[in-house]
Design an enzyme around this catalytic site. Structure first.
Site, short mmCIF file in Angstrom:
data_model
loop_
_atom_site.label_atom_id
_atom_site.label_comp_id
_atom_site.label_asym_id
_atom_site.label_seq_id
_atom_site.Cartn_x
_atom_site.Cartn_y
_atom_site.Cartn_z
N TYR A 127 2.41 42.01 59.73
CA TYR A 127 3.75 41.12 60.19
C TYR A 127 2.92 41.30 61.89
O TYR A 127 3.31 39.97 62.83
CB TYR A 127 4.44 41.74 59.81
N THR A 182 18.81 35.40 59.17
CA THR A 182 18.25 34.81 58.42
C THR A 182 17.75 35.17 56.87
O THR A 182 17.85 36.29 57.25
CB THR A 182 16.66 33.89 59.32
P1 NAD Z 1 13.63 31.11 57.34
O1 NAD Z 1 12.42 32.66 57.19
O2 NAD Z 1 14.65 31.68 57.31
O3 NAD Z 1 13.09 30.96 58.13
C1 NAD Z 1 11.49 30.23 57.99
C2 NAD Z 1 10.99 28.74 57.84
O4 NAD Z 1 9.71 28.43 58.40
C3 NAD Z 1 11.08 27.91 56.57
O5 NAD Z 1 11.96 27.45 56.52
C4 NAD Z 1 10.01 27.80 55.45
O6 NAD Z 1 9.97 26.96 55.28
C5 NAD Z 1 9.41 27.67 57.59
N1 NAD Z 1 7.95 28.19 56.50
C6 NAD Z 1 7.38 29.15 55.86
N2 NAD Z 1 5.78 28.90 55.89
C7 NAD Z 1 5.78 27.71 56.33
C8 NAD Z 1 4.37 26.79 56.28
N3 NAD Z 1 2.80 27.31 56.33
N4 NAD Z 1 4.26 25.84 56.48
C9 NAD Z 1 5.24 25.41 57.46
N5 NAD Z 1 6.86 26.02 56.92
C10 NAD Z 1 6.71 27.02 56.29
O7 NAD Z 1 13.33 33.05 58.68
P2 NAD Z 1 13.47 32.59 60.30
O8 NAD Z 1 14.20 34.07 61.06
O9 NAD Z 1 14.43 31.49 60.74
O10 NAD Z 1 12.06 32.76 60.56
C11 NAD Z 1 12.02 31.93 62.07
C12 NAD Z 1 10.72 32.53 63.13
O11 NAD Z 1 11.32 34.14 63.90
C13 NAD Z 1 9.18 33.37 62.26
O12 NAD Z 1 8.70 33.19 62.80
C14 NAD Z 1 10.07 34.77 61.97
O13 NAD Z 1 8.83 35.29 61.95
C15 NAD Z 1 10.97 34.96 63.86
N6 NAD Z 1 11.94 36.18 63.66
C16 NAD Z 1 12.62 36.21 62.51
C17 NAD Z 1 13.41 37.32 62.47
C18 NAD Z 1 14.52 37.32 62.41
O14 NAD Z 1 15.15 38.69 61.50
N7 NAD Z 1 15.15 36.99 60.90
C19 NAD Z 1 13.24 37.94 63.96
C20 NAD Z 1 11.96 37.64 65.11
C21 NAD Z 1 11.28 37.23 64.68
#
Ligand code: NAD
Length: 251
Positions: free
Chosen positions: A156, A191
């Site tokens: 990741y 999330t």
């Molecule tokens: P989440 O899992 O709730 O949402 C991720 C979304 O991406 C989901 O709706 C999922 O269906 C979609 N997704 C996954 N694979 C996909 C694909 N192949 N095509 C289209 N959509 C796809 O998680 P989140 O926290 O909302 O994540 C959003 C972003 O934030 C991500 O890039 C994640 O890496 C980043 N992020 C999250 C955190 C955290 O702690 N939650 C921290 C830092 C960064």
């Protein structure tokens, strides 16, 4: 007056989590949004909810690893709302596994969603943004794109580090055309992505103790920063990193 009045935005991973919250908040600031995801039922619900409140939203099936899906998503955006001003490359996946236990398939899959997905989205948004006279691309990286982590998130961190530098090269290549590109680096956000860690009480309490603010972030905490980058308020900002992490990477 909304901060995004008249703007048209495409948000990947917009069916739930941070992407869905950004969609709702973008509309409240005056934007029309296209939400792309692989979770069609959830995505259509967000679309219906925004429309019911009088906002402009369209859900499209978008698997970010597929170039044809991106081509179609950008075409739908332009045919529905006339142009594309903002792309939020938000879709992402996470798994935890020690390096020696990570399979080649695991590695390829996370690279495809988190890195290739950002490349393809950028590639197909640029011509539409050029047509619109400029635009803003916002790539959701992570604090894991700034510093390494002791747990099983090496793959990741590799994807999020790649997003950080792809952002800067995009910014340099397209600065003269008025197409800006910045990365956002959230700390832990409540999330589904980190639900397993939050639900493991003992592990979570230990984690909270390592967070300077002693709390996890909300999708809204991130969305406010994304709105800033999407708006003209950030018109001199490109190739930059917006860290929103409650102080996690400050020490
Ligand atoms: P989440 O899992 O709730 O949402 C991720 C979304 O991406 C989901 O709706 C999922 O269906 C979609 N997704 C996954 N694979 C996909 C694909 N192949 N095509 C289209 N959509 C796809 O998680 P989140 O926290 O909302 O994540 C959003 C972003 O934030 C991500 O890039 C994640 O890496 C980043 N992020 C999250 C955190 C955290 O702690 N939650 C921290 C830092 C960064």
């Amino acid at each position: 007056m909304g901060r995004l009045d008249g703007k048209v935005a495409l948000i990947s991973g917009g069916a739930k989590g941070q992407g869905a919250v950004e969609g709702r908040m973008f509309v409240r600031e005056g934007a029309a949004v296209v939400l792309g995801d692989v979770l069609d039922d959830e995505g259509k619900k967000v679309e219906a909810e925004i429309r019911a409140s009088g906002g402009k939203a369209t859900y499209v099936h978008l698997n970010v690893t597929r170039e044809a899906d991106w081509r179609a998503a950008v075409a739908t955006t332009v045919s529905s709302y006339g142009k594309l001003n903002v792309l939020v490359n938000n879709a992402g996946i996470l798994f935890r596994s020690k390096i020696e236990e990570t399979t080649e398939e695991d590695w390829d899959r996370i690279m495809a969603v988190n890195v290739k997905g950002v490349f393809l989205g950028t590639k197909h948004a640029i011509p539409a943004m050029r047509q619109a006279g400029g635009g803003s691309i916002i790539n959701i990286s992570s604090t894991a794109g700034l510093v390494g982590a002791p747990g099983g998130t090496a793959a990741y961190t590799a994807t999020k580090g790649a997003v950080r530098l792809f952002t800067k090269s995009t910014a340099i290549q397209h600065a003269k055309e008025g197409i800006r590109c910045n990365s956002v680096h959230p700390g832990p956000i409540a999330t589904d992505m980190i639900k397993d860690v939050i639900e493991d009480k003992a592990q979570w309490e230990q984690r909270l103790r390592r967070l300077p603010m002693g709390r996890v972030g909300t999708p809204e905490d991130i969305a406010y920063g994304v709105i800033y980058l999407a708006s003209d308020e950030s018109s001199f900002m490109t190739g930059s990193e917006l860290v929103i992490d409650g102080g996690t990477t400050a020490e």
